[in-house]
Scaffold this active site. Structure first.
Site, PDB file in Angstrom:
ATOM      1  N   TYR A  53       0.893  -1.126   0.086  1.00 22.04           N
ATOM      2  CA  TYR A  53      -0.143  -0.052  -0.048  1.00 22.04           C
ATOM      3  C   TYR A  53       0.704   1.332  -0.048  1.00 22.04           C
ATOM      4  O   TYR A  53       0.302   2.372  -0.503  1.00 22.04           O
ATOM      5  CB  TYR A  53      -1.007  -0.070   1.180  1.00 22.04           C
ATOM      6  N   GLN A  86     -15.384   3.866  -5.686  1.00 19.39           N
ATOM      7  CA  GLN A  86     -14.845   2.511  -5.101  1.00 19.39           C
ATOM      8  C   GLN A  86     -13.129   2.616  -5.128  1.00 19.39           C
ATOM      9  O   GLN A  86     -12.613   1.938  -4.463  1.00 19.39           O
ATOM     10  CB  GLN A  86     -15.084   1.362  -5.783  1.00 19.39           C
ATOM     11  N   ASN A  87     -12.656   3.891  -5.755  1.00 20.72           N
ATOM     12  CA  ASN A  87     -11.241   4.028  -5.816  1.00 20.72           C
ATOM     13  C   ASN A  87     -10.877   4.707  -4.535  1.00 20.72           C
ATOM     14  O   ASN A  87     -11.214   5.404  -3.525  1.00 20.72           O
ATOM     15  CB  ASN A  87     -11.087   5.013  -6.934  1.00 20.72           C
ATOM     16  N   HIS A 104     -14.438   2.462  -0.313  1.00 23.68           N
ATOM     17  CA  HIS A 104     -13.508   1.439   0.031  1.00 23.68           C
ATOM     18  C   HIS A 104     -12.150   2.198   0.676  1.00 23.68           C
ATOM     19  O   HIS A 104     -11.223   1.593   0.758  1.00 23.68           O
ATOM     20  CB  HIS A 104     -12.916   0.525  -1.063  1.00 23.68           C
ATOM     21  N   THR A 171     -16.457   0.465 -13.986  1.00 27.99           N
ATOM     22  CA  THR A 171     -16.342  -0.292 -12.828  1.00 27.99           C
ATOM     23  C   THR A 171     -16.872  -1.768 -13.565  1.00 27.99           C
ATOM     24  O   THR A 171     -17.874  -1.540 -14.229  1.00 27.99           O
ATOM     25  CB  THR A 171     -17.136   0.171 -11.662  1.00 27.99           C
TER      26      THR A 171
HETATM   27  N1  APR Z   1     -12.131   4.224 -19.193  1.00 32.96           N
HETATM   28  C1  APR Z   1     -13.307   3.765 -18.473  1.00 32.96           C
HETATM   29  N2  APR Z   1     -13.331   2.641 -18.042  1.00 32.96           N
HETATM   30  C2  APR Z   1     -12.160   1.811 -18.158  1.00 32.96           C
HETATM   31  C3  APR Z   1     -11.038   2.153 -18.791  1.00 32.96           C
HETATM   32  C4  APR Z   1     -10.752   3.502 -19.265  1.00 32.96           C
HETATM   33  N3  APR Z   1      -9.931   4.085 -19.872  1.00 32.96           N
HETATM   34  N4  APR Z   1     -10.067   1.130 -18.727  1.00 32.96           N
HETATM   35  C5  APR Z   1     -10.564   0.106 -18.228  1.00 32.96           C
HETATM   36  N5  APR Z   1     -11.812   0.425 -17.671  1.00 32.96           N
HETATM   37  C6  APR Z   1     -12.929  -0.510 -17.098  1.00 32.96           C
HETATM   38  C7  APR Z   1     -12.835  -1.871 -17.465  1.00 32.96           C
HETATM   39  O1  APR Z   1     -13.624  -2.112 -18.665  1.00 32.96           O
HETATM   40  C8  APR Z   1     -13.540  -2.456 -16.062  1.00 32.96           C
HETATM   41  O2  APR Z   1     -14.963  -2.740 -16.319  1.00 32.96           O
HETATM   42  O3  APR Z   1     -12.958  -0.163 -15.700  1.00 32.96           O
HETATM   43  C9  APR Z   1     -13.476  -1.539 -15.191  1.00 32.96           C
HETATM   44  C10 APR Z   1     -12.393  -1.735 -14.017  1.00 32.96           C
HETATM   45  O4  APR Z   1     -12.837  -3.056 -13.330  1.00 32.96           O
HETATM   46  P1  APR Z   1     -12.184  -3.486 -12.140  1.00 32.96           P
HETATM   47  O5  APR Z   1     -10.682  -3.796 -12.371  1.00 32.96           O
HETATM   48  O6  APR Z   1     -12.848  -4.560 -11.657  1.00 32.96           O
HETATM   49  O7  APR Z   1     -12.313  -2.184 -10.844  1.00 32.96           O
HETATM   50  P2  APR Z   1     -13.542  -1.725 -10.072  1.00 32.96           P
HETATM   51  O8  APR Z   1     -14.705  -1.955 -10.739  1.00 32.96           O
HETATM   52  O9  APR Z   1     -13.348  -0.554  -9.717  1.00 32.96           O
HETATM   53  O10 APR Z   1     -13.131  -2.832  -8.661  1.00 32.96           O
HETATM   54  C11 APR Z   1     -13.980  -2.590  -7.585  1.00 32.96           C
HETATM   55  O11 APR Z   1     -12.662  -4.455  -6.569  1.00 32.96           O
HETATM   56  O12 APR Z   1     -10.629  -5.027  -5.941  1.00 32.96           O
HETATM   57  C12 APR Z   1     -11.706  -4.202  -5.466  1.00 32.96           C
HETATM   58  O13 APR Z   1     -11.541  -2.747  -3.636  1.00 32.96           O
HETATM   59  C13 APR Z   1     -11.035  -2.739  -5.088  1.00 32.96           C
HETATM   60  O14 APR Z   1     -12.756  -0.979  -5.518  1.00 32.96           O
HETATM   61  C14 APR Z   1     -12.071  -2.148  -6.225  1.00 32.96           C
HETATM   62  C15 APR Z   1     -13.258  -3.044  -6.312  1.00 32.96           C
END
Ligand code: APR
Length: 226
Positions: A53, A86-87, A104, A171
């Site tokens: 982290y 969620q970021n 989060h 997301t």
């Molecule tokens: N613009 C928009 N969306 C994008 C881009 C971009 N440039 N690049 C990737 N993505 C999308 C992907 O297609 C995907 O749907 O962002 C999403 C990312 O998904 P995850 O990696 O699963 O992230 P997230 O949904 O925020 O994860 C949720 O999981 O590990 C935990 O706590 C952590 O807050 C996090 C939670």
């Protein structure tokens, strides 16, 4: 003012250079999420988790908000905007968004490892082993790990239930309870999703915008400001 609620995920910060969680073989900066983002991982190897982290915090401090973060901040001129993110980065705040709910946690703060609601600002990028909270326990990052409670979820659900417009950005909707928030948004409210890889939402009436955040968010904001 109409209330706009935006739920953001890692995708909105991808173009600021911060990696998403599920776009790269399930690995996150070379780690399996369960190896670093669980209470068990902290029990097993606190130094590794702390270091992980600390590195993430360093990346966040070096990153800059992008056009999508700035567009959401500009939306505040005409709407009552709440960003639910969620970021764990602070890019929404640095772009100028004033109402941001961190589901989060936020990596720029530290947290007691025995009492989650004791949080503190961090001087610099590093939490050192041996640095303690006022109760004497080791400080850790203020982030919600898998298996931990999500204290902000009720507040977020209430905000969603009062939305006049709802937007999902970047997301995968793979992680609950965050992924369930859309179910609190009233049925007749217009909903948008901006993501180059549209996830399954289970809502047939959502307007799909299959674009990267820096393209799709300013595009939608221009439309809403017109
Ligand atoms: N613009 C928009 N969306 C994008 C881009 C971009 N440039 N690049 C990737 N993505 C999308 C992907 O297609 C995907 O749907 O962002 C999403 C990312 O998904 P995850 O990696 O699963 O992230 P997230 O949904 O925020 O994860 C949720 O999981 O590990 C935990 O706590 C952590 O807050 C996090 C939670």
């Amino acid at each position: 003012m109409k209330r706009v609620v935006i739920l953001t995920g890692a995708g909105i910060s991808a173009e600021s250079g911060l990696k998403t969680f599920r776009d790269s073989d399930g690995l996150w900066e070379g780690y399996n999420i369960e190896e670093v983002a669980t209470p068990e991982a902290w029990q097993r190897n606190p130094e590794l988790v702390q270091d992980f982290y600390n590195q993430r915090r360093k990346s966040v401090l070096e990153a800059e908000p992008n056009a999508a973060h700035y567009a959401l901040a500009a939306l505040q001129e005409k709407y009552d905007v709440t960003v639910i993110t969620q970021n764990i980065d602070d890019l929404h705040e640095r772009a100028g968004s004033t109402k941001v709910v961190h589901l989060h946690g936020i990596i720029t703060r530290s947290q007691s490892s025995i009492k989650a609601n004791l949080t503190y600002p961090i001087n610099g990028w590093e939490i050192k082993m041996g640095e303690t909270c006022e109760l004497g326990s080791q400080l850790r990052a203020h982030v919600v790990w898998f298996g931990e409670a999500v204290p902000m979820i009720e507040k977020a659900a209430g905000i969603c239930s009062e939305a006049d417009l709802f937007i999902l950005v970047g997301t995968s909707l793979a992680v609950y309870p965050a992924a369930g928030l859309i179910n609190y948004v009233p049925r007749d409210v217009t909903k948008y999703i901006i993501d180059p890889n549209i996830p399954t939402v289970g809502n047939k009436r959502i307007v799909e915008m299959p674009f990267k955040a820096t393209i799709g968010v300013p595009m939608l904001v221009d439309e809403l400001m017109a």
